[in-house]
Scaffold this active site. Structure first.
Site, PDB file in Angstrom:
ATOM      1  N   SER A  18     -13.070  13.144  -5.798  1.00  0.00           N
ATOM      2  CA  SER A  18     -13.338  13.832  -3.658  1.00  0.00           C
ATOM      3  C   SER A  18     -14.010  12.674  -3.334  1.00  0.00           C
ATOM      4  O   SER A  18     -15.297  12.109  -4.596  1.00  0.00           O
ATOM      5  CB  SER A  18     -13.511  15.452  -3.461  1.00  0.00           C
ATOM      6  OG  SER A  18     -14.549  15.268  -3.526  1.00  0.00           O
ATOM      7  N   LYS A  19     -14.854  12.310  -2.634  1.00  0.00           N
ATOM      8  CA  LYS A  19     -15.983  11.154  -2.495  1.00  0.00           C
ATOM      9  C   LYS A  19     -17.215  12.044  -2.976  1.00  0.00           C
ATOM     10  O   LYS A  19     -18.339  11.391  -3.341  1.00  0.00           O
ATOM     11  CB  LYS A  19     -16.472  11.435  -0.494  1.00  0.00           C
ATOM     12  CG  LYS A  19     -15.072  10.521   0.022  1.00  0.00           C
ATOM     13  CD  LYS A  19     -14.748  10.036   1.771  1.00  0.00           C
ATOM     14  CE  LYS A  19     -13.799  10.260   2.063  1.00  0.00           C
ATOM     15  NZ  LYS A  19     -12.624  11.092   2.075  1.00  0.00           N
TER      16      LYS A  19
END
Length: 517
Positions: free
Chosen positions: A255-256
RNA sequence: GGCCCGGUCGUCUAGCGGUCUAGGACGCCGCCCUUUCACGGCGGAGAUCGCGGGUUCGAGUCCCGUCCGGGCUACCA
Protein backbone atom coordinates in the site's frame (compact mmCIF):
# COMPACT_ATOMS: atom_id res chain seq x y z
CA UNK A 1 -1.32 -25.74 -28.21
CA UNK A 2 -0.12 -22.24 -28.87
CA UNK A 3 0.48 -19.96 -25.93
CA UNK A 4 -1.88 -17.03 -25.60
CA UNK A 5 -1.92 -15.02 -22.39
CA UNK A 6 -3.73 -11.91 -21.38
CA UNK A 7 -3.34 -9.07 -18.96
CA UNK A 8 -6.82 -7.92 -18.02
CA UNK A 9 -6.93 -4.94 -15.69
CA UNK A 10 -9.94 -2.99 -14.58
CA UNK A 11 -9.60 0.64 -15.48
CA UNK A 12 -10.28 2.07 -12.05
CA UNK A 13 -7.05 3.97 -11.44
CA UNK A 14 -3.35 3.77 -12.09
CA UNK A 15 -1.23 0.70 -12.75
CA UNK A 16 -0.13 -0.76 -9.44
CA UNK A 17 3.29 -2.41 -9.08
CA UNK A 18 1.55 -5.58 -7.92
CA UNK A 19 -0.42 -5.72 -11.14
CA UNK A 20 2.70 -4.89 -13.06
CA UNK A 21 4.24 -8.13 -11.97
CA UNK A 22 1.37 -10.18 -13.32
CA UNK A 23 1.68 -8.28 -16.57
CA UNK A 24 5.39 -8.97 -16.59
CA UNK A 25 4.95 -12.70 -16.08
CA UNK A 26 2.41 -12.72 -18.92
CA UNK A 27 4.91 -10.99 -21.13
CA UNK A 28 7.87 -13.19 -20.20
CA UNK A 29 5.86 -16.36 -20.63
CA UNK A 30 4.46 -15.29 -23.97
CA UNK A 31 7.83 -14.25 -25.36
CA UNK A 32 9.59 -17.33 -24.05
CA UNK A 33 7.06 -19.58 -25.76
CA UNK A 34 6.61 -17.57 -28.96
CA UNK A 35 3.08 -16.88 -27.86
CA UNK A 36 0.82 -13.87 -27.95
CA UNK A 37 0.34 -11.32 -25.20
CA UNK A 38 -3.05 -9.67 -25.13
CA UNK A 39 -4.33 -6.61 -23.30
CA UNK A 40 -7.99 -6.71 -22.41
CA UNK A 41 -9.80 -4.00 -20.51
CA UNK A 42 -12.30 -5.29 -17.98
CA UNK A 43 -14.59 -2.31 -17.66
CA UNK A 44 -17.82 -3.99 -16.68
CA UNK A 45 -18.11 -2.04 -13.45
CA UNK A 46 -19.57 1.28 -14.52
CA UNK A 47 -19.46 2.70 -11.02
CA UNK A 48 -15.71 2.41 -10.66
CA UNK A 49 -14.81 3.20 -14.24
CA UNK A 50 -12.11 5.83 -14.72
CA UNK A 51 -11.76 7.26 -18.22
CA UNK A 52 -8.09 8.17 -17.94
CA UNK A 53 -7.11 4.87 -16.50
CA UNK A 54 -6.73 2.91 -19.72
CA UNK A 55 -4.26 5.42 -21.13
CA UNK A 56 -2.29 5.35 -17.91
CA UNK A 57 -2.09 1.57 -18.10
CA UNK A 58 -0.88 1.63 -21.66
CA UNK A 59 1.65 4.34 -20.98
CA UNK A 60 2.98 2.59 -17.89
CA UNK A 61 3.26 -0.77 -19.58
CA UNK A 62 4.95 0.75 -22.58
CA UNK A 63 7.46 2.53 -20.39
CA UNK A 64 8.40 -0.68 -18.59
CA UNK A 65 8.78 -2.40 -21.93
CA UNK A 66 5.87 -4.78 -21.84
CA UNK A 67 4.52 -5.17 -25.34
CA UNK A 68 1.23 -6.53 -26.54
CA UNK A 69 0.26 -8.27 -29.73
CA UNK A 70 -3.43 -7.52 -29.43
CA UNK A 71 -5.37 -4.97 -27.42
CA UNK A 72 -7.76 -2.04 -27.53
CA UNK A 73 -4.97 0.22 -28.78
CA UNK A 74 -3.76 -2.29 -31.38
CA UNK A 75 -6.79 -4.20 -32.52
CA UNK A 76 -6.53 -7.86 -33.38
CA UNK A 77 -8.46 -10.90 -34.53
CA UNK A 78 -10.65 -10.98 -31.43
CA UNK A 79 -11.58 -7.30 -31.24
CA UNK A 80 -13.02 -5.50 -29.50
CA UNK A 81 -10.79 -5.77 -26.45
CA UNK A 82 -12.90 -3.75 -24.03
CA UNK A 83 -15.58 -5.72 -22.29
CA UNK A 84 -18.08 -2.87 -22.36
CA UNK A 85 -17.75 -2.85 -26.15
CA UNK A 86 -17.94 -6.60 -26.31
CA UNK A 87 -21.21 -6.35 -24.46
CA UNK A 88 -22.46 -3.79 -27.01
CA UNK A 89 -21.38 -6.06 -29.84
CA UNK A 90 -23.59 -8.75 -28.43
CA UNK A 91 -20.75 -11.14 -27.78
CA UNK A 92 -22.09 -12.35 -24.45
CA UNK A 93 -25.75 -12.63 -25.45
CA UNK A 94 -25.69 -16.00 -27.23
CA UNK A 95 -23.71 -17.55 -24.41
CA UNK A 96 -26.06 -16.13 -21.83
CA UNK A 97 -28.89 -17.61 -23.86
CA UNK A 98 -27.22 -21.02 -23.69
CA UNK A 99 -26.67 -20.66 -19.98
CA UNK A 100 -30.36 -20.00 -19.40
CA UNK A 101 -31.68 -22.56 -21.86
CA UNK A 102 -29.49 -25.34 -20.62
CA UNK A 103 -30.07 -24.57 -16.97
CA UNK A 104 -26.43 -23.74 -16.37
CA UNK A 105 -27.64 -20.57 -14.73
CA UNK A 106 -30.89 -19.17 -13.45
CA UNK A 107 -32.58 -15.89 -12.87
CA UNK A 108 -32.69 -14.68 -9.30
CA UNK A 109 -35.02 -11.86 -8.31
CA UNK A 110 -33.78 -11.21 -4.79
CA UNK A 111 -33.53 -7.59 -3.78
CA UNK A 112 -30.30 -6.25 -2.28
CA UNK A 113 -32.11 -5.93 1.04
CA UNK A 114 -33.13 -9.58 0.98
CA UNK A 115 -29.55 -10.55 0.22
CA UNK A 116 -28.23 -8.46 3.10
CA UNK A 117 -30.69 -10.06 5.45
CA UNK A 118 -29.72 -13.52 4.25
CA UNK A 119 -26.05 -12.81 4.88
CA UNK A 120 -26.80 -11.49 8.31
CA UNK A 121 -28.72 -14.62 9.22
CA UNK A 122 -25.90 -16.77 7.92
CA UNK A 123 -23.37 -14.88 9.98
CA UNK A 124 -25.41 -15.13 13.13
CA UNK A 125 -25.78 -18.88 12.61
CA UNK A 126 -22.06 -19.17 11.78
CA UNK A 127 -22.82 -20.59 8.39
CA UNK A 128 -20.85 -19.90 5.24
CA UNK A 129 -22.17 -16.71 3.69
CA UNK A 130 -23.31 -16.64 0.10
CA UNK A 131 -26.11 -17.59 -2.22
CA UNK A 132 -26.52 -21.32 -2.09
CA UNK A 133 -30.05 -21.59 -3.35
CA UNK A 134 -32.40 -19.00 -2.02
CA UNK A 135 -35.86 -19.18 -3.43
CA UNK A 136 -34.84 -18.89 -7.07
CA UNK A 137 -32.29 -21.61 -7.75
CA UNK A 138 -35.00 -24.20 -8.12
CA UNK A 139 -37.99 -21.96 -8.69
CA UNK A 140 -40.67 -23.21 -11.05
CA UNK A 141 -40.77 -21.75 -14.57
CA UNK A 142 -44.17 -20.29 -13.72
CA UNK A 143 -42.87 -18.43 -10.73
CA UNK A 144 -39.96 -17.04 -12.74
CA UNK A 145 -42.28 -16.03 -15.57
CA UNK A 146 -44.52 -14.27 -13.13
CA UNK A 147 -41.72 -12.34 -11.53
CA UNK A 148 -40.46 -11.40 -14.93
CA UNK A 149 -43.85 -10.21 -16.12
CA UNK A 150 -44.03 -7.97 -13.10
CA UNK A 151 -40.90 -6.34 -14.37
CA UNK A 152 -38.86 -7.19 -11.30
CA UNK A 153 -35.11 -6.75 -11.75
CA UNK A 154 -33.06 -9.90 -11.65
CA UNK A 155 -29.53 -11.20 -11.92
CA UNK A 156 -28.39 -14.42 -13.53
CA UNK A 157 -26.54 -16.78 -11.26
CA UNK A 158 -24.50 -19.86 -12.02
CA UNK A 159 -26.10 -23.05 -10.75
CA UNK A 160 -23.13 -24.70 -9.12
CA UNK A 161 -23.67 -28.47 -9.05
CA UNK A 162 -23.84 -29.74 -5.49
CA UNK A 163 -22.38 -32.78 -3.85
CA UNK A 164 -19.08 -33.05 -5.64
CA UNK A 165 -15.46 -31.96 -5.43
CA UNK A 166 -14.33 -29.15 -7.65
CA UNK A 167 -10.69 -29.59 -8.47
CA UNK A 168 -8.26 -27.33 -10.24
CA UNK A 169 -4.67 -27.95 -11.14
CA UNK A 170 -2.80 -24.73 -10.52
CA UNK A 171 0.53 -24.32 -12.27
CA UNK A 172 2.20 -23.06 -9.10
CA UNK A 173 0.25 -24.66 -6.26
CA UNK A 174 -0.74 -27.92 -7.88
CA UNK A 175 -4.03 -29.56 -7.00
CA UNK A 176 -6.54 -27.45 -5.06
CA UNK A 177 -10.01 -28.72 -4.31
CA UNK A 178 -13.30 -27.58 -2.84
CA UNK A 179 -16.52 -29.12 -1.66
CA UNK A 180 -19.03 -27.81 -4.19
CA UNK A 181 -21.63 -27.49 -1.42
CA UNK A 182 -19.52 -24.68 -0.04
CA UNK A 183 -19.20 -22.81 -3.34
CA UNK A 184 -22.02 -20.32 -3.64
CA UNK A 185 -23.78 -19.42 -6.86
CA UNK A 186 -22.00 -16.41 -8.30
CA UNK A 187 -23.74 -13.65 -10.20
CA UNK A 188 -23.01 -13.91 -13.90
CA UNK A 189 -25.12 -11.05 -15.18
CA UNK A 190 -25.94 -8.02 -13.08
CA UNK A 191 -29.36 -6.41 -12.94
CA UNK A 192 -28.22 -3.75 -15.38
CA UNK A 193 -27.45 -6.47 -17.91
CA UNK A 194 -23.69 -6.13 -17.54
CA UNK A 195 -21.72 -9.33 -17.13
CA UNK A 196 -19.65 -9.71 -13.98
CA UNK A 197 -15.99 -10.66 -14.01
CA UNK A 198 -17.00 -14.25 -13.34
CA UNK A 199 -18.84 -14.38 -16.63
CA UNK A 200 -17.06 -11.93 -18.92
CA UNK A 201 -13.53 -13.04 -18.10
CA UNK A 202 -14.34 -16.71 -18.56
CA UNK A 203 -16.19 -16.13 -21.82
CA UNK A 204 -13.50 -13.85 -23.17
CA UNK A 205 -10.68 -16.14 -22.18
CA UNK A 206 -12.42 -18.91 -24.07
CA UNK A 207 -13.27 -16.83 -27.12
CA UNK A 208 -9.80 -15.33 -27.24
CA UNK A 209 -8.29 -18.80 -26.93
CA UNK A 210 -6.31 -17.96 -23.82
CA UNK A 211 -4.10 -20.89 -22.87
CA UNK A 212 -2.75 -19.69 -19.51
CA UNK A 213 -4.43 -17.40 -17.03
CA UNK A 214 -1.87 -15.53 -14.92
CA UNK A 215 -3.63 -13.63 -12.15
CA UNK A 216 -3.15 -12.67 -8.54
CA UNK A 217 -3.68 -15.24 -5.82
CA UNK A 218 -6.66 -13.30 -4.55
CA UNK A 219 -8.49 -15.12 -7.35
CA UNK A 220 -7.96 -18.66 -6.17
CA UNK A 221 -11.08 -18.61 -4.07
CA UNK A 222 -13.19 -17.84 -7.11
CA UNK A 223 -11.42 -20.38 -9.27
CA UNK A 224 -13.94 -23.14 -8.50
CA UNK A 225 -16.73 -20.91 -9.77
CA UNK A 226 -14.81 -20.32 -12.93
CA UNK A 227 -14.01 -23.92 -13.70
CA UNK A 228 -17.59 -24.88 -12.88
CA UNK A 229 -18.83 -22.44 -15.52
CA UNK A 230 -16.25 -23.61 -18.02
CA UNK A 231 -17.02 -27.27 -17.41
CA UNK A 232 -20.75 -26.78 -17.66
CA UNK A 233 -20.33 -24.98 -20.94
CA UNK A 234 -18.20 -27.85 -22.12
CA UNK A 235 -15.20 -25.67 -22.81
CA UNK A 236 -11.55 -26.47 -22.38
CA UNK A 237 -10.03 -25.13 -19.17
CA UNK A 238 -7.02 -22.83 -19.46
CA UNK A 239 -4.06 -23.47 -17.18
CA UNK A 240 -4.45 -21.29 -14.09
CA UNK A 241 -1.34 -19.64 -12.73
CA UNK A 242 -2.18 -17.90 -9.47
CA UNK A 243 0.75 -15.65 -8.74
CA UNK A 244 1.61 -14.66 -5.17
CA UNK A 245 1.03 -11.04 -4.32
CA UNK A 246 3.63 -8.44 -3.48
CA UNK A 247 3.25 -7.33 0.10
CA UNK A 248 4.57 -4.40 2.10
CA UNK A 249 6.48 -4.31 5.37
CA UNK A 250 3.42 -5.29 7.34
CA UNK A 251 2.84 -8.43 5.32
CA UNK A 252 -0.32 -7.08 3.78
CA UNK A 253 -0.89 -6.05 0.21
CA UNK A 254 1.52 -3.34 -0.86
CA UNK A 255 0.00 0.00 0.00
CA UNK A 256 1.01 3.63 -0.17
CA UNK A 257 2.46 3.39 3.31
CA UNK A 258 5.09 1.06 1.90
CA UNK A 259 6.23 3.60 -0.69
CA UNK A 260 4.98 4.29 -4.17
CA UNK A 261 2.51 1.85 -5.66
CA UNK A 262 1.92 3.68 -8.92
CA UNK A 263 4.21 2.41 -11.64
CA UNK A 264 4.66 5.83 -13.20
CA UNK A 265 5.88 7.20 -9.87
CA UNK A 266 8.89 4.94 -10.22
CA UNK A 267 9.59 6.47 -13.58
CA UNK A 268 9.25 9.93 -12.07
CA UNK A 269 11.64 9.10 -9.25
CA UNK A 270 14.20 8.13 -11.83
CA UNK A 271 14.12 4.37 -11.88
CA UNK A 272 15.08 2.80 -15.18
CA UNK A 273 12.68 0.40 -16.82
CA UNK A 274 15.07 -2.52 -17.08
CA UNK A 275 16.19 -2.70 -13.47
CA UNK A 276 12.60 -2.19 -12.34
CA UNK A 277 11.56 -5.09 -14.53
CA UNK A 278 14.47 -7.12 -13.19
CA UNK A 279 13.51 -6.32 -9.63
CA UNK A 280 9.80 -7.01 -10.00
CA UNK A 281 10.52 -10.31 -11.72
CA UNK A 282 12.80 -11.40 -8.89
CA UNK A 283 10.06 -11.02 -6.29
CA UNK A 284 8.49 -14.43 -6.37
CA UNK A 285 10.48 -15.75 -9.25
CA UNK A 286 14.02 -17.01 -9.58
CA UNK A 287 15.96 -18.13 -12.64
CA UNK A 288 17.11 -21.09 -10.58
CA UNK A 289 20.74 -20.06 -10.46
CA UNK A 290 22.54 -17.30 -8.63
CA UNK A 291 22.08 -14.56 -11.18
CA UNK A 292 20.63 -11.35 -9.81
CA UNK A 293 21.07 -8.90 -12.65
CA UNK A 294 19.29 -9.98 -15.79
CA UNK A 295 18.66 -8.08 -18.99
CA UNK A 296 15.16 -8.13 -20.48
CA UNK A 297 16.27 -10.79 -22.92
CA UNK A 298 17.85 -12.91 -20.20
CA UNK A 299 14.63 -12.61 -18.23
CA UNK A 300 12.74 -14.04 -21.18
CA UNK A 301 15.25 -16.77 -21.89
CA UNK A 302 15.31 -18.03 -18.32
CA UNK A 303 11.62 -17.63 -17.55
CA UNK A 304 9.83 -20.75 -16.44
CA UNK A 305 6.66 -21.19 -14.38
CA UNK A 306 8.61 -23.66 -12.27
CA UNK A 307 10.68 -20.78 -10.94
CA UNK A 308 7.57 -19.08 -9.56
CA UNK A 309 7.18 -18.95 -5.79
CA UNK A 310 3.92 -19.82 -4.03
CA UNK A 311 4.53 -17.54 -1.07
CA UNK A 312 4.06 -13.79 -1.17
CA UNK A 313 7.14 -11.57 -1.42
CA UNK A 314 7.99 -8.33 0.31
CA UNK A 315 8.89 -5.26 -1.68
CA UNK A 316 12.46 -4.31 -0.76
CA UNK A 317 13.29 -0.84 -2.00
CA UNK A 318 16.98 -1.25 -1.08
CA UNK A 319 17.39 -4.00 -3.61
CA UNK A 320 15.67 -1.97 -6.30
CA UNK A 321 17.99 0.93 -5.51
CA UNK A 322 21.02 -1.29 -5.84
CA UNK A 323 19.82 -2.73 -9.14
CA UNK A 324 19.03 0.72 -10.46
CA UNK A 325 22.34 2.21 -9.35
CA UNK A 326 24.18 -0.65 -10.92
CA UNK A 327 22.36 -0.15 -14.21
CA UNK A 328 23.23 3.54 -14.13
CA UNK A 329 26.89 2.75 -13.53
CA UNK A 330 26.95 0.47 -16.52
CA UNK A 331 25.77 3.18 -18.92
CA UNK A 332 28.04 5.51 -20.85
CA UNK A 333 27.87 9.16 -19.86
CA UNK A 334 26.59 10.06 -23.30
CA UNK A 335 23.74 7.58 -23.15
CA UNK A 336 22.97 8.73 -19.66
CA UNK A 337 22.80 12.33 -20.83
CA UNK A 338 20.22 11.42 -23.44
CA UNK A 339 18.18 9.33 -21.02
CA UNK A 340 18.40 12.09 -18.44
CA UNK A 341 17.21 14.76 -20.85
CA UNK A 342 14.22 12.69 -21.84
CA UNK A 343 13.54 11.90 -18.20
CA UNK A 344 13.62 15.51 -17.02
CA UNK A 345 11.46 16.74 -19.87
CA UNK A 346 8.78 14.14 -19.31
CA UNK A 347 5.55 15.63 -17.98
CA UNK A 348 5.39 12.69 -15.58
CA UNK A 349 8.68 13.75 -13.97
CA UNK A 350 7.79 17.43 -13.88
CA UNK A 351 4.35 16.79 -12.45
CA UNK A 352 5.65 14.41 -9.84
CA UNK A 353 8.29 16.71 -8.38
CA UNK A 354 6.12 19.80 -8.53
CA UNK A 355 3.75 18.24 -6.05
CA UNK A 356 6.28 16.11 -4.19
CA UNK A 357 6.09 16.01 -0.46
CA UNK A 358 8.69 14.08 1.44
CA UNK A 359 7.31 11.36 3.66
CA UNK A 360 9.77 9.87 6.17
CA UNK A 361 7.71 6.67 6.19
CA UNK A 362 8.17 6.07 2.48
CA UNK A 363 11.80 5.05 2.54
CA UNK A 364 12.66 7.71 -0.02
CA UNK A 365 15.75 9.87 0.43
CA UNK A 366 14.96 13.12 2.18
CA UNK A 367 14.89 15.54 -0.69
CA UNK A 368 13.01 18.69 -1.49
CA UNK A 369 10.79 18.51 -4.54
CA UNK A 370 11.38 22.05 -5.73
CA UNK A 371 15.14 21.79 -5.31
CA UNK A 372 15.19 18.47 -7.14
CA UNK A 373 13.23 19.89 -10.04
CA UNK A 374 15.35 23.04 -10.15
CA UNK A 375 18.64 21.15 -10.30
CA UNK A 376 17.23 18.65 -12.75
CA UNK A 377 16.10 21.41 -15.07
CA UNK A 378 19.54 23.00 -14.84
CA UNK A 379 21.05 19.69 -15.87
CA UNK A 380 18.62 19.28 -18.76
CA UNK A 381 19.45 22.74 -20.02
CA UNK A 382 23.13 21.87 -20.10
CA UNK A 383 22.37 18.49 -21.66
CA UNK A 384 20.93 20.27 -24.66
CA UNK A 385 23.79 22.59 -25.46
CA UNK A 386 26.99 21.74 -23.60
CA UNK A 387 27.33 18.05 -24.41
CA UNK A 388 30.98 17.59 -23.44
CA UNK A 389 30.74 19.49 -20.21
CA UNK A 390 27.56 17.68 -19.30
CA UNK A 391 28.96 14.25 -20.11
CA UNK A 392 32.01 14.96 -17.99
CA UNK A 393 29.87 16.01 -15.04
CA UNK A 394 27.61 12.99 -15.39
CA UNK A 395 30.61 10.72 -15.73
CA UNK A 396 32.01 11.94 -12.44
CA UNK A 397 28.77 11.52 -10.53
CA UNK A 398 27.27 8.38 -11.98
CA UNK A 399 28.91 6.00 -9.55
CA UNK A 400 27.34 7.64 -6.53
CA UNK A 401 23.81 7.98 -7.84
CA UNK A 402 20.98 5.47 -7.56
CA UNK A 403 18.12 7.17 -9.32
CA UNK A 404 18.04 9.58 -12.22
CA UNK A 405 16.47 12.17 -9.94
CA UNK A 406 19.62 12.10 -7.79
CA UNK A 407 21.67 13.43 -10.68
CA UNK A 408 20.11 16.86 -10.22
CA UNK A 409 21.50 17.52 -6.77
CA UNK A 410 24.66 15.53 -7.42
CA UNK A 411 25.62 17.54 -10.48
CA UNK A 412 24.22 20.86 -9.31
CA UNK A 413 27.55 22.54 -8.55
CA UNK A 414 28.66 21.98 -12.13
CA UNK A 415 25.75 23.96 -13.50
CA UNK A 416 25.05 26.59 -10.89
CA UNK A 417 26.84 29.94 -11.21
CA UNK A 418 27.92 29.62 -7.62
CA UNK A 419 27.60 26.38 -5.73
CA UNK A 420 24.95 26.09 -3.06
CA UNK A 421 26.86 26.00 0.20
CA UNK A 422 26.02 23.39 2.78
CA UNK A 423 26.21 25.13 6.17
CA UNK A 424 27.78 22.12 7.85
CA UNK A 425 30.56 22.00 5.28
CA UNK A 426 31.33 25.69 5.72
CA UNK A 427 31.26 25.35 9.46
CA UNK A 428 33.60 22.40 9.40
CA UNK A 429 36.37 23.83 7.22
CA UNK A 430 36.13 27.58 6.80
CA UNK A 431 36.85 28.44 10.40
CA UNK A 432 40.46 27.31 10.27
CA UNK A 433 42.99 30.16 10.31
CA UNK A 434 44.92 29.25 7.16
CA UNK A 435 41.93 28.88 4.89
CA UNK A 436 41.11 32.46 3.97
CA UNK A 437 44.59 33.26 2.82
CA UNK A 438 45.09 29.87 1.22
CA UNK A 439 42.04 30.21 -0.98
CA UNK A 440 43.29 33.55 -2.22
CA UNK A 441 46.80 32.31 -3.01
CA UNK A 442 45.49 29.16 -4.65
CA UNK A 443 43.13 31.19 -6.78
CA UNK A 444 45.97 33.42 -7.94
CA UNK A 445 48.18 30.46 -8.65
CA UNK A 446 45.56 28.56 -10.63
CA UNK A 447 44.82 31.61 -12.70
CA UNK A 448 48.40 32.61 -13.38
CA UNK A 449 49.51 29.12 -14.33
CA UNK A 450 46.28 28.60 -16.31
CA UNK A 451 45.92 25.08 -15.03
CA UNK A 452 43.64 22.77 -16.96
CA UNK A 453 44.89 19.22 -16.38
CA UNK A 454 44.22 17.28 -13.18
CA UNK A 455 47.97 16.97 -12.50
CA UNK A 456 48.42 20.70 -12.83
CA UNK A 457 45.75 21.43 -10.24
CA UNK A 458 47.21 18.79 -8.00
CA UNK A 459 50.67 20.31 -8.34
CA UNK A 460 49.40 23.71 -7.26
CA UNK A 461 47.79 22.37 -4.10
CA UNK A 462 50.74 20.15 -3.22
CA UNK A 463 53.05 23.02 -3.74
CA UNK A 464 51.11 25.20 -1.38
CA UNK A 465 51.06 22.35 1.14
CA UNK A 466 54.85 21.93 1.28
CA UNK A 467 55.75 25.57 1.14
CA UNK A 468 53.37 26.28 4.04
CA UNK A 469 54.59 23.40 6.11
CA UNK A 470 51.49 21.20 6.17
CA UNK A 471 52.17 17.56 6.80
CA UNK A 472 48.97 16.32 5.25
CA UNK A 473 46.96 17.28 2.22
CA UNK A 474 43.64 17.21 4.04
CA UNK A 475 43.67 20.79 5.38
CA UNK A 476 44.18 22.03 1.83
CA UNK A 477 42.01 19.67 -0.13
CA UNK A 478 38.92 19.74 2.07
CA UNK A 479 38.39 23.51 2.20
CA UNK A 480 39.03 23.70 -1.54
CA UNK A 481 36.37 21.07 -2.15
CA UNK A 482 33.90 23.06 -0.11
CA UNK A 483 34.81 26.25 -1.96
CA UNK A 484 34.27 24.59 -5.33
CA UNK A 485 31.28 22.36 -4.66
CA UNK A 486 29.72 23.64 -1.47
CA UNK A 487 30.02 20.27 0.23
CA UNK A 488 32.32 17.69 1.79
CA UNK A 489 31.69 14.81 -0.55
CA UNK A 490 31.82 14.20 -4.28
CA UNK A 491 34.12 13.15 -7.09
CA UNK A 492 37.92 13.29 -6.99
CA UNK A 493 39.09 16.87 -6.55
CA UNK A 494 41.55 17.01 -9.45
CA UNK A 495 39.05 15.48 -11.87
CA UNK A 496 36.35 17.83 -10.74
CA UNK A 497 38.65 20.84 -11.12
CA UNK A 498 39.50 19.77 -14.63
CA UNK A 499 35.85 19.62 -15.58
CA UNK A 500 35.00 22.92 -13.89
CA UNK A 501 37.91 24.55 -15.71
CA UNK A 502 40.51 27.08 -14.74
CA UNK A 503 38.29 30.09 -14.77
CA UNK A 504 35.49 28.76 -12.59
CA UNK A 505 37.97 27.26 -10.15
CA UNK A 506 39.85 30.53 -9.68
CA UNK A 507 36.63 32.46 -9.32
CA UNK A 508 35.01 30.15 -6.79
CA UNK A 509 38.17 29.96 -4.72
CA UNK A 510 38.26 33.73 -4.48
CA UNK A 511 34.55 34.03 -3.81
CA UNK A 512 34.62 31.55 -0.96
CA UNK A 513 36.95 33.77 1.05
CA UNK A 514 33.99 35.84 2.17
CA UNK A 515 32.58 32.81 3.96
CA UNK A 516 35.63 32.30 6.14
CA UNK A 517 35.22 33.10 9.79
C1' G B 1 -17.29 -18.00 11.78
C1' G B 2 -16.52 -20.85 6.93
C1' C B 3 -13.44 -22.10 2.69
C1' C B 4 -8.70 -21.72 0.51
C1' C B 5 -3.41 -20.44 0.13
C1' G B 6 1.31 -19.71 2.39
C1' G B 7 5.68 -20.28 6.33
C1' U B 8 14.45 -21.33 4.60
C1' C B 9 19.28 -15.50 7.34
C1' G B 10 16.13 -8.50 8.51
C1' U B 11 14.61 -8.92 2.91
C1' C B 12 14.46 -11.61 -2.07
C1' U B 13 15.83 -16.44 -2.82
C1' A B 14 18.85 -21.63 -4.00
C1' G B 15 17.39 -26.29 -2.26
C1' C B 16 13.38 -30.76 -5.41
C1' G B 17 15.67 -37.77 0.83
C1' G B 18 22.19 -38.23 1.76
C1' U B 19 27.09 -33.64 -1.95
C1' C B 20 23.36 -28.75 3.62
C1' U B 21 28.50 -28.27 9.54
C1' A B 22 21.97 -24.79 4.44
C1' G B 23 24.55 -21.63 -1.05
C1' G B 24 23.84 -16.59 -3.52
C1' A B 25 22.10 -11.48 -3.57
C1' C B 26 20.38 -6.81 -1.11
C1' G B 27 21.00 -4.56 3.54
C1' C B 28 24.30 -4.35 7.95
C1' C B 29 29.51 -4.45 10.18
C1' G B 30 34.94 -4.50 9.46
C1' C B 31 39.38 -4.15 6.46
C1' C B 32 41.77 -2.60 1.82
C1' C B 33 41.87 1.21 -2.07
C1' U B 34 41.73 6.72 -1.09
C1' U B 35 42.08 13.99 -0.51
C1' U B 36 36.12 13.28 0.86
C1' C B 37 31.72 10.59 -0.59
C1' A B 38 30.94 6.73 -3.54
C1' C B 39 32.50 2.65 -6.75
C1' G B 40 35.41 -1.65 -6.47
C1' G B 41 38.04 -5.75 -3.77
C1' C B 42 38.33 -8.84 0.55
C1' G B 43 36.25 -10.64 5.05
C1' G B 44 32.42 -11.01 9.02
C1' A B 45 27.88 -11.32 11.76
C1' G B 46 23.16 -13.24 10.41
C1' A B 47 18.41 -19.12 9.21
C1' U B 48 18.88 -25.65 13.98
C1' C B 49 14.85 -24.41 7.51
C1' G B 50 7.38 -21.58 12.12
C1' C B 51 6.52 -25.48 16.01
C1' G B 52 5.41 -30.77 17.49
C1' G B 53 5.02 -35.61 16.12
C1' G B 54 5.84 -39.44 12.69
C1' U B 55 7.91 -42.31 7.94
C1' U B 56 13.16 -43.57 6.90
C1' C B 57 19.63 -46.12 7.99
C1' G B 58 19.08 -40.76 6.89
C1' A B 59 14.30 -34.95 6.33
C1' G B 60 14.74 -28.11 4.93
C1' U B 61 13.30 -31.85 1.39
C1' C B 62 7.68 -37.06 2.38
C1' C B 63 3.07 -37.60 5.89
C1' C B 64 -0.05 -35.83 10.00
C1' G B 65 -1.16 -32.29 13.57
C1' U B 66 -0.55 -27.48 15.44
C1' C B 67 0.55 -22.29 15.52
C1' C B 68 1.13 -17.90 12.91
C1' G B 69 0.41 -14.86 8.48
C1' G B 70 -2.51 -13.84 4.17
C1' G B 71 -6.70 -14.11 0.65
C1' C B 72 -11.84 -14.75 -0.34
C1' U B 73 -16.52 -14.75 1.92
C1' A B 74 -20.24 -7.97 -3.19
C1' C B 75 -25.25 -7.31 -8.60
C1' C B 76 -15.84 -4.92 -7.36
C1' A B 77 -12.47 -6.75 -10.10
Amino acid sequence: MSVRVRFAPSPTGYLHVGALRTALFDELFARKNNGKNILRIEDTDRARYNAESEQEFIESLKWVGIDFDEGPHLGGPFAPYRQSERKEFGIYAPILKRVLEEGIGYKAFDTPEELDEMRLTQQINKQPTGYFGGEWRDASPEKVAEAESEGRPYVVRLKVQRGKRIVIDDAIRGRIEWDSNLVDDPVLIKADGMPTYHFAAIVDDHLMQISHVFRGEEWVSSAPKHVELIDQLGWERPMFVHCPVIVGKTGKKLSKRDGATRVLDYMAKGYLANPLKNFIALIGWSPGDNREELSPQELIDSFDIKGLQASPGKFDIDKLNWLNGSAIRQMSATDLRKVLLEYVESPVTQGYWQTYEYDPESGDPAVDGDRTLETLNLLAEAAKSRHDYCDAAIGLEQERVQRLADFGEACSFFFEDTPTMHPDAVKKWFGQPHVKNMLHELSQEVASRSCSKPEEFEAVLRNWQTSNGFEKLGPIVHPVRVALTGRTFGPGLWELMEVLGNEKVAKRLELARSLCF
